[in-house]
Enzyme design. Structure first.
Site, PDB file in Angstrom:
ATOM      1  N   GLU A 115      48.142  29.515 -27.928  1.00  0.00           N
ATOM      2  CA  GLU A 115      47.829  30.662 -28.007  1.00  0.00           C
ATOM      3  C   GLU A 115      46.036  30.917 -27.806  1.00  0.00           C
ATOM      4  O   GLU A 115      45.903  32.017 -29.061  1.00  0.00           O
ATOM      5  CB  GLU A 115      48.680  31.727 -28.819  1.00  0.00           C
ATOM      6  CG  GLU A 115      49.818  31.958 -28.210  1.00  0.00           C
ATOM      7  CD  GLU A 115      50.493  33.394 -27.978  1.00  0.00           C
ATOM      8  OE1 GLU A 115      49.687  34.006 -28.065  1.00  0.00           O
ATOM      9  OE2 GLU A 115      51.930  33.386 -28.148  1.00  0.00           O
ATOM     10  N   GLN A 175      39.238  27.113 -32.452  1.00  0.00           N
ATOM     11  CA  GLN A 175      37.971  27.588 -32.265  1.00  0.00           C
ATOM     12  C   GLN A 175      38.044  28.800 -31.220  1.00  0.00           C
ATOM     13  O   GLN A 175      36.197  29.062 -30.924  1.00  0.00           O
ATOM     14  CB  GLN A 175      37.604  26.212 -31.427  1.00  0.00           C
ATOM     15  CG  GLN A 175      37.222  25.282 -32.676  1.00  0.00           C
ATOM     16  CD  GLN A 175      39.055  24.155 -33.013  1.00  0.00           C
ATOM     17  OE1 GLN A 175      39.951  24.237 -32.519  1.00  0.00           O
ATOM     18  NE2 GLN A 175      38.691  24.020 -34.238  1.00  0.00           N
ATOM     19  N   THR A 222      48.508  28.642 -18.929  1.00  0.00           N
ATOM     20  CA  THR A 222      47.901  26.967 -19.157  1.00  0.00           C
ATOM     21  C   THR A 222      47.323  26.026 -17.815  1.00  0.00           C
ATOM     22  O   THR A 222      49.174  25.935 -17.330  1.00  0.00           O
ATOM     23  CB  THR A 222      47.933  26.418 -20.271  1.00  0.00           C
ATOM     24  OG1 THR A 222      47.546  27.155 -21.255  1.00  0.00           O
ATOM     25  CG2 THR A 222      47.243  25.160 -20.588  1.00  0.00           C
ATOM     26  N   THR A 249      43.072  28.207 -29.285  1.00  0.00           N
ATOM     27  CA  THR A 249      42.976  26.983 -30.325  1.00  0.00           C
ATOM     28  C   THR A 249      42.364  28.101 -31.426  1.00  0.00           C
ATOM     29  O   THR A 249      41.529  28.960 -31.108  1.00  0.00           O
ATOM     30  CB  THR A 249      41.979  26.209 -30.035  1.00  0.00           C
ATOM     31  OG1 THR A 249      40.392  26.470 -29.857  1.00  0.00           O
ATOM     32  CG2 THR A 249      42.007  25.236 -28.828  1.00  0.00           C
ATOM     33  N   HIS A 255      49.972  20.433 -64.525  1.00  0.00           N
ATOM     34  CA  HIS A 255      48.685  19.806 -64.057  1.00  0.00           C
ATOM     35  C   HIS A 255      47.665  20.669 -63.419  1.00  0.00           C
ATOM     36  O   HIS A 255      48.066  21.495 -63.203  1.00  0.00           O
ATOM     37  CB  HIS A 255      49.165  18.645 -63.803  1.00  0.00           C
ATOM     38  CG  HIS A 255      49.863  17.564 -64.275  1.00  0.00           C
ATOM     39  ND1 HIS A 255      49.470  16.887 -65.677  1.00  0.00           N
ATOM     40  CD2 HIS A 255      50.774  17.206 -64.075  1.00  0.00           C
ATOM     41  CE1 HIS A 255      49.883  15.874 -65.757  1.00  0.00           C
ATOM     42  NE2 HIS A 255      50.982  15.466 -64.971  1.00  0.00           N
ATOM     43  N   ASP A 300      46.152  39.550 -27.365  1.00  0.00           N
ATOM     44  CA  ASP A 300      46.027  40.440 -28.250  1.00  0.00           C
ATOM     45  C   ASP A 300      47.217  40.858 -28.965  1.00  0.00           C
ATOM     46  O   ASP A 300      47.432  41.460 -30.467  1.00  0.00           O
ATOM     47  CB  ASP A 300      45.180  41.757 -27.453  1.00  0.00           C
ATOM     48  CG  ASP A 300      44.415  41.418 -27.405  1.00  0.00           C
ATOM     49  OD1 ASP A 300      43.715  41.022 -28.056  1.00  0.00           O
ATOM     50  OD2 ASP A 300      43.002  42.627 -26.593  1.00  0.00           O
ATOM     51  N   LYS A 314      58.320  15.056 -62.990  1.00  0.00           N
ATOM     52  CA  LYS A 314      57.767  15.030 -64.248  1.00  0.00           C
ATOM     53  C   LYS A 314      56.529  14.072 -63.779  1.00  0.00           C
ATOM     54  O   LYS A 314      56.831  13.276 -63.157  1.00  0.00           O
ATOM     55  CB  LYS A 314      58.355  15.066 -65.367  1.00  0.00           C
ATOM     56  CG  LYS A 314      59.152  16.073 -66.081  1.00  0.00           C
ATOM     57  CD  LYS A 314      59.738  15.518 -67.107  1.00  0.00           C
ATOM     58  CE  LYS A 314      60.350  16.496 -68.079  1.00  0.00           C
ATOM     59  NZ  LYS A 314      60.806  16.409 -68.419  1.00  0.00           N
TER      60      LYS A 314
HETATM   61  N1  CAA Z   1      41.488  43.254 -23.600  1.00  0.00           N
HETATM   62  C1  CAA Z   1      40.831  43.835 -22.528  1.00  0.00           C
HETATM   63  N2  CAA Z   1      39.399  43.241 -21.773  1.00  0.00           N
HETATM   64  C2  CAA Z   1      39.342  41.395 -22.390  1.00  0.00           C
HETATM   65  C3  CAA Z   1      39.596  40.860 -23.382  1.00  0.00           C
HETATM   66  C4  CAA Z   1      40.546  42.214 -24.065  1.00  0.00           C
HETATM   67  N3  CAA Z   1      40.942  41.099 -25.247  1.00  0.00           N
HETATM   68  N4  CAA Z   1      38.886  39.966 -24.104  1.00  0.00           N
HETATM   69  C5  CAA Z   1      38.275  39.796 -22.834  1.00  0.00           C
HETATM   70  N5  CAA Z   1      37.975  40.653 -21.727  1.00  0.00           N
HETATM   71  C6  CAA Z   1      37.191  41.030 -20.466  1.00  0.00           C
HETATM   72  C7  CAA Z   1      36.285  40.955 -20.847  1.00  0.00           C
HETATM   73  O1  CAA Z   1      35.492  42.120 -21.738  1.00  0.00           O
HETATM   74  C8  CAA Z   1      35.045  40.742 -19.715  1.00  0.00           C
HETATM   75  O2  CAA Z   1      35.376  41.683 -18.967  1.00  0.00           O
HETATM   76  P1  CAA Z   1      34.514  42.439 -17.599  1.00  0.00           P
HETATM   77  O3  CAA Z   1      34.636  41.607 -16.544  1.00  0.00           O
HETATM   78  O4  CAA Z   1      34.933  43.911 -17.157  1.00  0.00           O
HETATM   79  O5  CAA Z   1      33.066  41.592 -18.244  1.00  0.00           O
HETATM   80  C9  CAA Z   1      36.542  40.230 -19.019  1.00  0.00           C
HETATM   81  O6  CAA Z   1      37.195  40.218 -19.117  1.00  0.00           O
HETATM   82  C10 CAA Z   1      35.645  38.811 -19.353  1.00  0.00           C
HETATM   83  O7  CAA Z   1      36.004  38.313 -20.677  1.00  0.00           O
HETATM   84  P2  CAA Z   1      35.213  37.027 -20.957  1.00  0.00           P
HETATM   85  O8  CAA Z   1      33.806  36.501 -20.149  1.00  0.00           O
HETATM   86  O9  CAA Z   1      34.633  37.068 -22.639  1.00  0.00           O
HETATM   87  O10 CAA Z   1      36.042  36.033 -20.489  1.00  0.00           O
HETATM   88  P3  CAA Z   1      35.695  34.289 -20.827  1.00  0.00           P
HETATM   89  O11 CAA Z   1      35.672  34.205 -19.276  1.00  0.00           O
HETATM   90  O12 CAA Z   1      34.187  33.737 -21.073  1.00  0.00           O
HETATM   91  O13 CAA Z   1      36.582  34.132 -21.626  1.00  0.00           O
HETATM   92  C11 CAA Z   1      38.183  33.482 -23.345  1.00  0.00           C
HETATM   93  C12 CAA Z   1      37.822  34.836 -22.168  1.00  0.00           C
HETATM   94  C13 CAA Z   1      38.404  34.697 -24.845  1.00  0.00           C
HETATM   95  C14 CAA Z   1      38.096  32.706 -24.381  1.00  0.00           C
HETATM   96  C15 CAA Z   1      39.624  33.140 -22.670  1.00  0.00           C
HETATM   97  O14 CAA Z   1      39.754  31.954 -21.823  1.00  0.00           O
HETATM   98  C16 CAA Z   1      40.694  33.232 -23.832  1.00  0.00           C
HETATM   99  O15 CAA Z   1      41.466  33.648 -24.606  1.00  0.00           O
HETATM  100  N6  CAA Z   1      41.241  31.553 -23.900  1.00  0.00           N
HETATM  101  C17 CAA Z   1      42.477  30.973 -24.302  1.00  0.00           C
HETATM  102  C18 CAA Z   1      43.695  31.240 -23.499  1.00  0.00           C
HETATM  103  C19 CAA Z   1      44.960  31.270 -24.283  1.00  0.00           C
HETATM  104  O16 CAA Z   1      44.653  32.261 -25.449  1.00  0.00           O
HETATM  105  N7  CAA Z   1      45.554  30.953 -23.787  1.00  0.00           N
HETATM  106  C20 CAA Z   1      46.773  30.128 -24.505  1.00  0.00           C
HETATM  107  C21 CAA Z   1      47.888  30.388 -23.584  1.00  0.00           C
HETATM  108  S1  CAA Z   1      49.358  30.422 -24.285  1.00  0.00           S
HETATM  109  C22 CAA Z   1      49.846  29.657 -24.840  1.00  0.00           C
HETATM  110  O17 CAA Z   1      49.531  28.914 -25.928  1.00  0.00           O
HETATM  111  C23 CAA Z   1      51.462  29.289 -23.870  1.00  0.00           C
HETATM  112  C24 CAA Z   1      52.644  29.348 -25.193  1.00  0.00           C
HETATM  113  O18 CAA Z   1      53.688  28.977 -24.575  1.00  0.00           O
HETATM  114  C25 CAA Z   1      53.001  29.078 -26.392  1.00  0.00           C
END
Ligand code: CAA
Length: 379
Positions: free
Chosen positions: A362, A366, A125, A364, A277, A239, A268
């Site tokens: 990780e 949404q 991020t 949102t 309740h 994942d 109570k």
């Molecule tokens: N496994 C393998 N490939 C994947 C995949 C997955 N799970 N998800 C997407 N891809 C591939 C797609 O197939 C696509 O491949 P091609 O180029 O071959 O078509 C490519 O990746 C691009 O995917 P999208 O078009 O879906 O990409 P996007 O820009 O529209 O966004 C998203 C995808 C899922 C919204 C992604 O941006 C996302 O997960 N965003 C959230 C980020 C996040 O979770 N951040 C948290 C940071 S960690 C944290 O919080 C820190 C901490 O310290 C706790």
């Protein structure tokens, strides 16, 4: 189909639960109020084998499955969601190396974590890019015999204590996800500026900061995969880590449920315990339904990963459901406690504040729905 945990998993759960009751619960409120980093808890958890669950046995790890890890994760988060965020952070940071590193990189980077309680942070991020992970602006430039890394990361867990950072950067931000690369950076490399500790609503003991990389020289051999291969590594990491983060929500939910049951039986009103309740009974029943459903989703998401199968949709389902449930359950726990629930003298208001973060980090709630909808509806 078998829903039972193995004898080893039950033993692991009991050990982790005992640890969370003895080493986490007694300190949780104080650490929250003083924003104390739980370094002793992390070290003790490391000694018990609860840190770095993702490291395979070949590199000195305990060889835990993801089902094992979420089982331990639930028990530890029962003690404190904030402390467990800091404990689990190494798994998030080291999984990219497990997923995308060469044999030599795995040996070089992972083994030291099994030999001493080192910490690592996952740096994806940025100040301007959270949900839109492909929009990152941190760049990596090829300078022949080394890389140069420049940019800023935001909301980085454990940043002030990490020995290593896994940093996502781009060879050219215009390429969006196709340009993203991942490099492993030591805290000792020149040009790293760690920001101040953020003051948050909850999970106050976990350390959250920004990091600036000012033209940091990175050895060529520290890139995971090749240039442009970082995106797939990041997505595969999420994942793996989303079921783990969901287990943080589950541990918090189970704790809120247990505390609510205990309080409803002793407090109570109108001359009978709250538990008599129906309004309270329905809230407790709703909590129980959500806890059970969260656990099953998390276990399924983890089990699929252990089978080597794609678990993206179910991992997002588990994350959204467990996080949203935890928010609802902890809010209801405060409601059941009434005025006392709103007081820092009682543990439930902290659970509610801690829960909120799980709907944000990780990915949102949404973003999880976006991932699920894309799978169900097609892109
Ligand atoms: N496994 C393998 N490939 C994947 C995949 C997955 N799970 N998800 C997407 N891809 C591939 C797609 O197939 C696509 O491949 P091609 O180029 O071959 O078509 C490519 O990746 C691009 O995917 P999208 O078009 O879906 O990409 P996007 O820009 O529209 O966004 C998203 C995808 C899922 C919204 C992604 O941006 C996302 O997960 N965003 C959230 C980020 C996040 O979770 N951040 C948290 C940071 S960690 C944290 O919080 C820190 C901490 O310290 C706790």
């Amino acid at each position: 189909m078998n829903f039972a945990l193995t004898a080893e998993q039950i033993e692991m759960y009991n050990m982790a639960k005992k640890f969370s009751e003895k080493e986490m619960i007694p300190y949780a409120s104080e650490f929250d109020q003083n924003s104390t980093f739980p370094i002793n808890q992390i070290k003790k958890a490391w000694e018990l084998g609860f840190v770095n669950t993702c490291i395979p046995v070949e590199y000195g790890g305990n060889g835990l499955s993801l089902v094992d890890a979420v089982t331990v994760g639930e028990a530890l988060s029962y003690g404190c969601m904030g402390m467990h965020t800091s404990i689990m952070c190494n798994d998030l940071a080291l999984t990219p190396i497990v997923v995308g590193g060469s044999e030599e990189q795995k040996e070089r980077f992972l083994r030291p974590f099994t030999e001493s309680p080192l910490l690592a942070s996952f740096c994806l991020t940025e100040p301007g890019n959270g949900s839109d992970a492909a929009g990152i602006q941190t760049t990596i430039k090829d300078k022949g015999d080394h890389w140069v890394l420049s940019g800023e990361k935001m909301w980085i867990t454990n940043a002030g204590h990490a020995d290593w950072f896994v940093v996502y950067c781009s060879i050219d931000p215009k390429l969006k996800h196709k340009g993203i690369s991942a490099v492993v950076v030591s805290k000792d490399f020149e040009g790293i500026e760690i920001g101040k500790k953020e003051h948050k609503l909850g999970q106050n003991c976990s350390d959250t900061r920004s990091i600036r990389f000012n033209n940091v020289k990175v050895p060529k051999e520290n890139m995971l995969g090749g240039p442009g291969e970082g995106w797939k590594i990041a997505m595969k990491t999420l994942d793996h880590s989303r079921p783990l983060v969901s287990s943080i929500a589950l541990g918090g939910s189970q704790r809120a449920l247990d505390l609510s049951v205990e309080y409803a039986k002793e407090r109570k009103q109108f001359s009978v315990p709250l538990s008599k309740h129906q309004a309270i009974q329905f809230m407790i029943a709703e909590m129980k339904m959500k806890v059970e459903a969260s656990r099953l989703l998390i276990q399924k998401a983890a089990w699929l990963a252990d089978q080597g199968e794609q678990n993206t949709t179910i991992a997002s389902t588990a994350k959204a459901f467990a996080a949203d449930s935890c928010m609802q359950i902890t809010t209801d726990a405060v409601q059941i406690y009434g005025g006392y629930g709103y007081s820092k003298e009682y543990p439930v208001e902290k659970l509610m504040r801690d829960a909120k973060l799980i709907q944000i980090y990780e990915g949102t709630s949404q973003i999880q729905r976006l991932v699920i909808a894309r799978e169900v509806l097609g892109k």
